[in-house]
Write a protein that holds these residues in place. Structure first.
Motif, PDB file in Angstrom:
ATOM      1  N   TRP A  23       0.854  -1.192   0.000  1.00 41.14           N
ATOM      2  CA  TRP A  23       0.000   0.000   0.000  1.00 41.14           C
ATOM      3  C   TRP A  23       0.889   1.240   0.000  1.00 41.14           C
ATOM      4  CZ3 TRP A  23      -4.828   1.114  -1.044  1.00 41.14           C
ATOM      5  CH2 TRP A  23      -5.380   2.319  -0.616  1.00 41.14           C
ATOM      6  N   HIS A  26      -1.909   5.598  -1.696  1.00 41.36           N
ATOM      7  CA  HIS A  26      -3.337   5.269  -1.818  1.00 41.36           C
ATOM      8  C   HIS A  26      -3.625   4.265  -2.932  1.00 41.36           C
ATOM      9  CE1 HIS A  26      -4.169   8.441   1.059  1.00 41.36           C
ATOM     10  NE2 HIS A  26      -3.431   9.250   0.324  1.00 41.36           N
ATOM     11  N   GLN A  27      -2.642   3.446  -3.250  1.00 36.87           N
ATOM     12  CA  GLN A  27      -2.833   2.401  -4.246  1.00 36.87           C
ATOM     13  C   GLN A  27      -2.293   1.076  -3.719  1.00 36.87           C
ATOM     14  OE1 GLN A  27      -1.199   3.524  -8.095  1.00 36.87           O
ATOM     15  NE2 GLN A  27      -3.197   4.336  -8.688  1.00 36.87           N
ATOM     16  N   LEU A  28      -2.981   0.008  -4.102  1.00 33.40           N
ATOM     17  CA  LEU A  28      -2.573  -1.336  -3.700  1.00 33.40           C
ATOM     18  C   LEU A  28      -1.996  -2.079  -4.887  1.00 33.40           C
ATOM     19  CD1 LEU A  28      -2.588  -3.602  -1.499  1.00 33.40           C
ATOM     20  CD2 LEU A  28      -4.817  -4.291  -2.422  1.00 33.40           C
ATOM     21  N   LEU A 447      -5.633  -3.492   5.897  1.00 33.57           N
ATOM     22  CA  LEU A 447      -5.276  -2.070   5.810  1.00 33.57           C
ATOM     23  C   LEU A 447      -6.214  -1.212   6.646  1.00 33.57           C
ATOM     24  CD1 LEU A 447      -4.513  -1.937   1.984  1.00 33.57           C
ATOM     25  CD2 LEU A 447      -2.844  -1.728   3.840  1.00 33.57           C
ATOM     26  N   VAL A 453      -6.245   2.785   5.811  1.00 32.04           N
ATOM     27  CA  VAL A 453      -7.412   3.126   5.004  1.00 32.04           C
ATOM     28  C   VAL A 453      -8.569   3.368   5.969  1.00 32.04           C
ATOM     29  CG1 VAL A 453      -9.019   2.336   3.218  1.00 32.04           C
ATOM     30  CG2 VAL A 453      -6.603   1.734   3.064  1.00 32.04           C
ATOM     31  N   PHE A 459     -11.642   2.267   0.491  1.00 35.33           N
ATOM     32  CA  PHE A 459     -10.812   1.328  -0.261  1.00 35.33           C
ATOM     33  C   PHE A 459     -11.401   1.058  -1.630  1.00 35.33           C
ATOM     34  CE2 PHE A 459      -9.734  -2.918  -1.707  1.00 35.33           C
ATOM     35  CZ  PHE A 459      -8.344  -2.866  -1.666  1.00 35.33           C
ATOM     36  N   SER A 462     -10.770   3.849  -4.012  1.00 39.39           N
ATOM     37  CA  SER A 462      -9.390   3.844  -4.495  1.00 39.39           C
ATOM     38  C   SER A 462      -9.173   2.743  -5.518  1.00 39.39           C
ATOM     39  CB  SER A 462      -8.423   3.657  -3.312  1.00 39.39           C
ATOM     40  OG  SER A 462      -7.092   3.489  -3.754  1.00 39.39           O
TER      41      SER A 462
END
Length: 476
Positions: A23, A26-28, A447, A453, A459, A462
């Protein structure tokens, strides 16, 4: 802000995997570090899981996960999800005292038939638990265990469902998770604890179970793996389907029906209340719960188990992606079958030969079986599409909701013939996502527990920015 690393242990009935989620900004992003086969094995007249082997693979995968990180980085957390209903019986020392049966074992049939043939009891148990009577339910499994092995009530002191058991092996803490508990036909549909009425009916000792913990609970640090000594075990929704649903980039205003397509097709939606009553019972609506407590009414449709087992009858079965694509393309060129199979027929649950079961089903309807594998592929996909559509229609009637699209994840989302068949039969666009839904939902809940998050809605918002679905519009 430094990247955050988490590990998802995602165990399915035919394969398992360990996936590292990163993570950052803000991206997985995800990396599969270990994948391994899983299978039911038979011993005598019964079917079991090889729990020892699965645990060895989990340990191997987590070791690889730790080794895959940049120098100096650590895994912040790990979460476990598995298929539903199966369980482990332990004594006070945490030792297994009974073999772990697989849910397809036929040992539950007598108990199932007894309940199905007693209308008052059937309605009462459904009203109490919101779960229909299905042969694989934990309730029937535990009832058969106690009836066939009365001494087990002296030997066993705890019942842990499979994600609970792996959490225990990792953390040393015995807990029952809320989401997986809701698959058992033993949880109170209107509350957050076990149904005493169901426990009494199935003769399950109440002392075997503790009040389920909600998703996000921290169970302690990993034990026995030095490289994960600083890693926290987080209780994620232990049921893989619940995790897959959490990974759906659903519209915040609602209107989405969810389809997790794999060995089973699980068709459902999120709701503030359970769907109950005689019609819901007849439709076998299962009021599963999210790990947070909301309701997730769904119906199990047999799914790609039909295809997996039919392939056993063909020596030239596809094994590579290009071979699968060629088979699907060949099936798509065939005319639509004049007679579909009823995917709710219990004859397809676990026959010795799926091809023979399908052929017999068609002959009983005075229809000719396909001549080649592509024909079976077309028949199965079209039949599953209709099965999905039937469930969607019933849910609209029961809930009063209008659904606008189908969100689809899992192995079936890669099968364009199945996706199109679902769109055609339901009259709704199908948005198919290529993602490991269960693992993504597992990671999302870690998360949130780590406060990286805010909540699931954040989530999903995002994730929706990262995903590009393939959209199948209804033909005609």
């Amino acid at each position: 802000m430094s990247p955050l690393y988490c590990a998802a242990v995602d165990l399915g009935a035919t394969s398992g995997r360990v996936i590292v989620g990163t993570w950052s900004d803000h991206q997985l992003t995800t990396t599969e570090v270990h994948r391994f086969p899983n299978a039911i094995f038979s011993l005598g007249q019964h079917d079991y899981w090889n729990i020892t082997s699965l645990w060895a693979e989990v340990r191997t995968g987590l070791t690889k996960a730790a080794a895959s990180l940049p120098k100096g980085a650590t895994l912040s957390s790990v979460g476990v999800d598995t298929w539903g209903v199966d369980h482990a019986l332990l004594n006070d020392e945490g030792r297994l005292v009974f073999p772990t049966h697989a849910y397809r074992d036929a040992r539950t049939q007598a108990g199932l038939n007894s309940l199905l043939n007693t209308r008052a009891a059937l309605a009462r148990i459904y009203a109490a638990t919101g779960i229909p009577a299905v042969f694989f339910n934990s309730s029937f499994q535990l009832a058969e265990t106690v009836a066939s092995n009365p001494a087990i009530t002296d030997l066993a002191t705890r019942c842990l469902f499979l994600p609970d058991y792996f959490n225990y092996l990792l953390s040393g803490k015995m807990t029952n998770g809320f989401a997986i508990a809701s698959t058992t036909q033993l949880l109170d549909v209107h509350g957050d604890d076990w149904s005493r009425e169901a426990l009494d009916y199935f003769r399950v000792p109440p002392t075997w179970l503790t009040k389920p913990v909600k998703t996000g609970s921290k169970l302690g640090r990993v034990k026995g793996l030095p490289e994960l000594a600083k890693t926290t075990v987080v209780a994620v929704p232990g049921h893989d389907t619940t995790c897959a649903y959490d990974a759906m980039p659903a519209a915040p205003e609602g209107g989405d029906i969810f389809l997790s397509s794999g060995t089973w097709s699980l068709v459902g939606f999120e709701n503030d209340a359970p769907i109950l009553g005689p019609e819901a019972l007849a439709a076998r609506v299962a009021n599963d719960r999210t790990g947070r407590g909301e309701y997730r009414p769904l119906v199990n449709v047999i799914g790609l188990w039909l295809l997996e087992r039919t392939l056993d009858a063909f020596p030239s079965r596809p094994t590579k992606d290009r071979e699968w694509r060629a088979l699907i393309k060949a099936a798509a060129t065939l005319p639509a079958p004049k007679c579909l199979i009823d995917v709710a027929d219990p004859a397809f649950a676990n026959p010795k030969s799926m091809k023979a079961a399908i052929d017999a089903h068609l002959k009983a309807r005075k229809a000719k079986p396909p001549r080649e594998l592509a024909g079976y592929m077309r028949l199965i996909c079209d039949s599953l599409g209709q099965g999905h559509a039937d469930v969607i229609q019933r849910f609209q009637e029961f809930s009063g909701k209008t659904f606008h699209r189908v969100l689809m994840v899992g192995g079936g989302a890669k099968n364009r013939l199945l996706c199109q068949a679902t769109a055609n039969a339901s009259g709704l666009p199908v948005h198919a996502f290529q993602l490991e839904g269960s693992a993504i939902g597992n990671l999302a809940n870690q998360l949130i527990a780590l406060k990286a998050v805010k909540n699931l809605a954040a989530f999903r918002a995002s994730l929706s920015q990262q995903l590009k679905p393939t959209v199948y519009t209804p033909a005609g």
